[in-house]
Design a protein around this motif. Structure first.
Motif, PDB file in Angstrom:
ATOM      1  N   PRO A  14      -5.819   1.414  -8.859  1.00 34.37           N
ATOM      2  CA  PRO A  14      -4.659   1.979  -8.150  1.00 34.37           C
ATOM      3  C   PRO A  14      -3.519   2.415  -9.063  1.00 34.37           C
ATOM      4  N   GLU A  15      -3.606   2.121 -10.347  1.00 33.62           N
ATOM      5  CA  GLU A  15      -2.542   2.455 -11.293  1.00 33.62           C
ATOM      6  C   GLU A  15      -3.055   3.395 -12.373  1.00 33.62           C
ATOM      7  N   LYS A  16      -2.143   4.125 -13.016  1.00 37.27           N
ATOM      8  CA  LYS A  16      -2.540   4.931 -14.149  1.00 37.27           C
ATOM      9  C   LYS A  16      -2.961   4.011 -15.288  1.00 37.27           C
ATOM     10  N   GLN A  17      -3.887   4.480 -16.101  1.00 42.14           N
ATOM     11  CA  GLN A  17      -4.446   3.664 -17.167  1.00 42.14           C
ATOM     12  C   GLN A  17      -4.494   4.451 -18.473  1.00 42.14           C
ATOM     13  N   ASP A  18      -4.257   3.746 -19.565  1.00 41.23           N
ATOM     14  CA  ASP A  18      -4.502   4.304 -20.889  1.00 41.23           C
ATOM     15  C   ASP A  18      -5.931   3.956 -21.290  1.00 41.23           C
ATOM     16  N   MET A  45      -4.389   9.281 -14.537  1.00 44.21           N
ATOM     17  CA  MET A  45      -3.873   8.856 -13.246  1.00 44.21           C
ATOM     18  C   MET A  45      -5.019   8.392 -12.346  1.00 44.21           C
ATOM     19  N   PRO A  46      -4.711   7.616 -11.282  1.00 44.32           N
ATOM     20  CA  PRO A  46      -5.755   7.193 -10.349  1.00 44.32           C
ATOM     21  C   PRO A  46      -6.458   8.395  -9.723  1.00 44.32           C
ATOM     22  N   TYR A  47      -7.766   8.309  -9.613  1.00 39.19           N
ATOM     23  CA  TYR A  47      -8.549   9.432  -9.076  1.00 39.19           C
ATOM     24  C   TYR A  47      -8.215   9.675  -7.603  1.00 39.19           C
ATOM     25  N   GLU A  48      -8.002   8.606  -6.852  1.00 31.73           N
ATOM     26  CA  GLU A  48      -7.766   8.752  -5.411  1.00 31.73           C
ATOM     27  C   GLU A  48      -6.523   9.571  -5.107  1.00 31.73           C
ATOM     28  N   SER A  49      -5.474   9.414  -5.932  1.00 33.84           N
ATOM     29  CA  SER A  49      -4.221  10.112  -5.657  1.00 33.84           C
ATOM     30  C   SER A  49      -4.082  11.425  -6.414  1.00 33.84           C
ATOM     31  N   SER A  50      -4.863  11.609  -7.481  1.00 32.29           N
ATOM     32  CA  SER A  50      -4.678  12.803  -8.310  1.00 32.29           C
ATOM     33  C   SER A  50      -5.918  13.676  -8.445  1.00 32.29           C
ATOM     34  N   GLY A  51      -7.090  13.095  -8.246  1.00 33.23           N
ATOM     35  CA  GLY A  51      -8.339  13.841  -8.458  1.00 33.23           C
ATOM     36  C   GLY A  51      -8.610  14.127  -9.920  1.00 33.23           C
ATOM     37  N   SER A  52      -7.892  13.441 -10.838  1.00 33.92           N
ATOM     38  CA  SER A  52      -7.984  13.745 -12.263  1.00 33.92           C
ATOM     39  C   SER A  52      -9.180  13.067 -12.913  1.00 33.92           C
TER      40      SER A  52
END
Length: 314
Positions: A14-18, A45-52
């Protein structure tokens, strides 16, 4: 033609990660302790909120590398400064054909590596760096394997301290790892610590493309795509999807993780084949261990055979 490998990372937390990437240390002759560097790092960024997705690409082409050593080789700091790299070939293990497997290091008028030529006596699958005569007290250098990223940068992936007037033979291992953390490219990492509980991408079986998923519970799932010989890399619909499972191996008592690895079959299948052991010297035939997929339930297994960093358990 060099093979292009691709690792796509998806962040399901749920959080951005390095995330940072690093490589299995090569086998070296001509030095003692082997050091590892991060070869790439980015924030996702989290995939669920950004699709990145985070994509890391690298070429199979091998590079010899040397650099001026930092005053101290410390985890989290840069391993060195001015560097030189040279595209190089490995000794051919399948024929008697000569390969350009040797480069000479120079320090005057500046740090450099010569255009590679052929040398006898270099073991199959390895290349050689010849170091010059120099004062190791006043001049310190790192020498080893460099990685050429698709963005044009070249990073010393792993290395040893370069002693003067030596033959340094380096046998690369194309296994790559993804871990959470903010080690920048060129910064020293502790390979043993970093590889425990990491996402593992093993290209030694012919896999060229990986989807590495960082799950919300902190575990990893690696899905890989393997090319069959003779098939075009462009025809993705004809590629076979292979599930790769990251596993932890504990001692018989189950008190501590002594190695990690990758299993290409269901964890419940027996015999269970585990590849890319992070600590193969701690795995012994006819000894019982506790094995589980990351985040899963541990089960008892007995090691029935071992070859290098591969072992079979039943």
């Amino acid at each position: 033609m060099s093979t292009l490998y691709t690792i796509n990372v998806k962040n399901l937390s749920p959080e951005k990660q390095d995330f940072y990437f690093f490589q299995e240390p090569a086998q070296y002759i001509g030095g003692s302790e082997v050091y590892s560097n991060s070869i790439y790092s980015a924030t996702l960024m989290p995939y669920e909120s950004s699709g990145s997705l985070l994509t890391f690409q690298f070429l199979q082409q091998y590079y010899a590398g040397v650099e001026e050593q930092a005053p101290h080789i410390v985890v989290g700091q840069s391993s060195g400064y001015t560097s030189a790299t040279q595209r190089i070939e490995l000794t051919n293990s399948e024929s008697s054909e000569s390969t350009n497997n040797t480069t000479k290091m120079s320090i005057e008028p500046g740090l450099g590596l010569s255009v590679p030529t052929y040398s006898e006596g270099v073991q199959p699958g390895a290349f050689r760096i010849l170091t010059p005569i120099f004062n190791p007290v006043t001049n310190k250098y790192n020498a080893g394997l460099a990685v050429h990223n698709s963005n044009g940068s070249t990073i010393l992936s792993n290395f040893i301290n370069a002693a003067p007037n030596k033959n340094i033979d380096c046998q690369p291992i194309l296994i790559f790892y993804v871990q959470t953390g903010s080690f920048q490219a060129g910064q020293v990492i502790n390979f043993t610590t970093s590889s425990i509980g990491s996402g593992i991408c093993d290209t030694t079986a012919g896999v060229t493309t990986f989807e590495v998923v960082y799950n919300s519970n902190g575990s990893w799932t690696t899905n890989s795509v393997k090319n069959y010989p003779g098939l075009s890399q462009l025809i993705h619909r004809n590629l076979l999807a292979v599930e790769m499972v990251n596993v932890n191996i504990k001692n018989e008592a189950g008190t501590s993780v002594i190695s990690t690895g990758v299993a290409s079959s269901n964890i419940d299948d027996r015999p269970l084949s585990v590849n890319s052991l992070s600590q193969p010297d701690r795995i012994h035939v006819n000894t019982e261990y506790q094995i589980a997929q990351n985040g899963g339930t541990y089960q008892g297994y007995i090691c029935t055979s071992k070859n290098g960093n591969h072992a079979t358990f039943a």
